[in-house]
Motif scaffolding. Sequence first.
Motif, mmCIF file in Angstrom:
data_model
loop_
_atom_site.group_PDB
_atom_site.id
_atom_site.type_symbol
_atom_site.label_atom_id
_atom_site.label_comp_id
_atom_site.label_asym_id
_atom_site.label_seq_id
_atom_site.Cartn_x
_atom_site.Cartn_y
_atom_site.Cartn_z
ATOM 1 N N SER A 1 0.874 -1.178 0.000
ATOM 2 C CA SER A 1 0.000 0.000 0.000
ATOM 3 C C SER A 1 0.904 1.219 0.000
ATOM 4 N N THR A 2 0.560 2.210 -0.808
ATOM 5 C CA THR A 2 1.360 3.422 -0.830
ATOM 6 C C THR A 2 0.608 4.560 -0.144
ATOM 7 N N PHE A 3 1.370 5.476 0.424
ATOM 8 C CA PHE A 3 0.829 6.594 1.181
ATOM 9 C C PHE A 3 1.537 7.872 0.772
ATOM 10 N N ASN A 4 0.879 8.993 0.974
ATOM 11 C CA ASN A 4 1.471 10.297 0.700
ATOM 12 C C ASN A 4 1.952 10.986 1.957
ATOM 13 N N SER A 5 1.667 10.390 3.106
ATOM 14 C CA SER A 5 1.998 11.020 4.374
ATOM 15 C C SER A 5 2.266 9.954 5.423
ATOM 16 N N GLY A 6 3.271 10.211 6.240
ATOM 17 C CA GLY A 6 3.562 9.296 7.338
ATOM 18 C C GLY A 6 2.444 9.243 8.354
ATOM 19 N N GLN B 1 -0.765 9.337 7.666
ATOM 20 C CA GLN B 1 -1.727 8.372 7.124
ATOM 21 C C GLN B 1 -1.222 6.942 7.298
ATOM 22 N N GLU B 2 0.048 6.747 7.048
ATOM 23 C CA GLU B 2 0.613 5.398 7.176
ATOM 24 C C GLU B 2 0.599 4.933 8.626
ATOM 25 N N ALA B 3 0.889 5.834 9.554
ATOM 26 C CA ALA B 3 0.841 5.480 10.978
ATOM 27 C C ALA B 3 -0.570 5.075 11.379
ATOM 28 N N GLU B 4 -1.567 5.780 10.875
ATOM 29 C CA GLU B 4 -2.962 5.408 11.178
ATOM 30 C C GLU B 4 -3.281 4.021 10.621
ATOM 31 N N ALA B 5 -2.744 3.700 9.445
ATOM 32 C CA ALA B 5 -2.964 2.369 8.869
ATOM 33 C C ALA B 5 -2.323 1.289 9.731
ATOM 34 N N ILE B 6 -1.151 1.577 10.282
ATOM 35 C CA ILE B 6 -0.499 0.624 11.182
ATOM 36 C C ILE B 6 -1.332 0.461 12.444
ATOM 37 N N LEU B 7 -1.759 1.589 13.022
ATOM 38 C CA LEU B 7 -2.543 1.534 14.261
ATOM 39 C C LEU B 7 -3.891 0.834 14.068
ATOM 40 N N SER B 8 -4.472 0.957 12.877
ATOM 41 C CA SER B 8 -5.774 0.327 12.632
ATOM 42 C C SER B 8 -5.661 -1.157 12.291
ATOM 43 N N GLY B 9 -4.438 -1.650 12.090
ATOM 44 C CA GLY B 9 -4.249 -3.056 11.745
ATOM 45 C C GLY B 9 -4.257 -3.329 10.256
ATOM 46 N N ALA B 10 -4.273 -2.280 9.431
ATOM 47 C CA ALA B 10 -4.299 -2.466 7.984
ATOM 48 C C ALA B 10 -2.925 -2.801 7.407
ATOM 49 N N LEU B 11 -1.851 -2.546 8.173
ATOM 50 C CA LEU B 11 -0.489 -2.849 7.733
ATOM 51 C C LEU B 11 0.222 -3.697 8.778
ATOM 52 N N GLY C 1 8.523 7.886 8.599
ATOM 53 C CA GLY C 1 9.463 8.836 9.171
ATOM 54 C C GLY C 1 9.441 8.801 10.687
ATOM 55 N N PRO C 2 10.436 9.444 11.298
ATOM 56 C CA PRO C 2 10.570 9.377 12.749
ATOM 57 C C PRO C 2 9.425 10.017 13.521
ATOM 58 N N ASN C 3 8.899 11.137 13.047
ATOM 59 C CA ASN C 3 7.857 11.815 13.808
ATOM 60 C C ASN C 3 6.545 11.036 13.856
ATOM 61 N N PRO C 4 6.001 10.567 12.726
ATOM 62 C CA PRO C 4 4.783 9.763 12.813
ATOM 63 C C PRO C 4 5.005 8.446 13.568
ATOM 64 N N ALA C 5 6.203 7.866 13.438
ATOM 65 C CA ALA C 5 6.486 6.620 14.161
ATOM 66 C C ALA C 5 6.463 6.855 15.667
ATOM 67 N N VAL C 6 7.113 7.915 16.107
ATOM 68 C CA VAL C 6 7.129 8.220 17.547
ATOM 69 C C VAL C 6 5.726 8.589 18.017
ATOM 70 N N ASN C 7 4.989 9.378 17.222
ATOM 71 C CA ASN C 7 3.619 9.734 17.598
ATOM 72 C C ASN C 7 2.740 8.494 17.754
ATOM 73 N N ILE D 1 3.149 28.015 3.039
ATOM 74 C CA ILE D 1 4.039 26.862 3.008
ATOM 75 C C ILE D 1 3.200 25.609 3.201
ATOM 76 N N ALA D 2 3.474 24.571 2.436
ATOM 77 C CA ALA D 2 2.709 23.326 2.518
ATOM 78 C C ALA D 2 3.601 22.168 2.930
ATOM 79 N N THR D 3 3.032 21.240 3.665
ATOM 80 C CA THR D 3 3.694 19.979 3.994
ATOM 81 C C THR D 3 2.725 18.855 3.650
ATOM 82 N N PRO D 4 3.216 17.630 3.479
ATOM 83 C CA PRO D 4 2.328 16.532 3.121
ATOM 84 C C PRO D 4 1.250 16.227 4.171
ATOM 85 N N GLY D 5 1.516 16.522 5.438
ATOM 86 C CA GLY D 5 0.519 16.231 6.459
ATOM 87 C C GLY D 5 0.921 16.765 7.815
ATOM 88 N N LEU D 6 -0.058 17.046 8.635
ATOM 89 C CA LEU D 6 0.179 17.530 9.985
ATOM 90 C C LEU D 6 0.948 16.485 10.790
#
Length: 171
Positions: free
Chosen positions: A87-92, A94-104, A110-116, A156-161
């Motif tokens: 599965s591909t993602f545009n933001s860490g 979003q990917e962290a939420e997929a891990i937390l939901s059991g989808a991955l 990246g380090p920040n979404p992983a630590v969060n 200024i834009a970033t891929p995600g909060l």
Amino acid sequence: MSSRRLWRRITPLLAAGALALAATACSSGGDGNTVSAGSSATSSTAGPTGTLRLGYFPNLTHAPAIYGLDQGIFAATLGPGVKIATSTFNSGTQEAEAILSGALDAGYIGPNPAVNAFVKSKGAALRIISGVTSGGAGLVVKSDITSVDQLRGKTIATPGLANTQDVALRY
């Protein structure tokens, strides 16, 4: 040394680190060493079997994942009993939420979404088992902007909060 030649030398090393992530996720589930919310893979004497659900970004910052998949490194190391579903993602975030939901089962993140995600789950939902790359976040600006002070008042834009780029930009 040319950059192409350097990439040829470095990329297999990066992919090897990532392969450790994938192999751990497919080994006997529930041992506390997976980046997982519940792996669907099982282990047998013939090697791991099941499906590894792997997340990554389809861009240069996740080159080890792309290279490992493209060159068949993960498939060869995990063995014929393991199917890799990506599965591909545009933001860490979003990917962290997929891990937390059991989808991955495993993911490049990246380090920040992983630590969060680790903190959000009080360490129960995932394990951070390997660094794969560094220096993936960069701020790209118009050529007439030459200092941080010139960013005041600009959009200024970033891929995600709370993703790596967002935290680096705010810092």
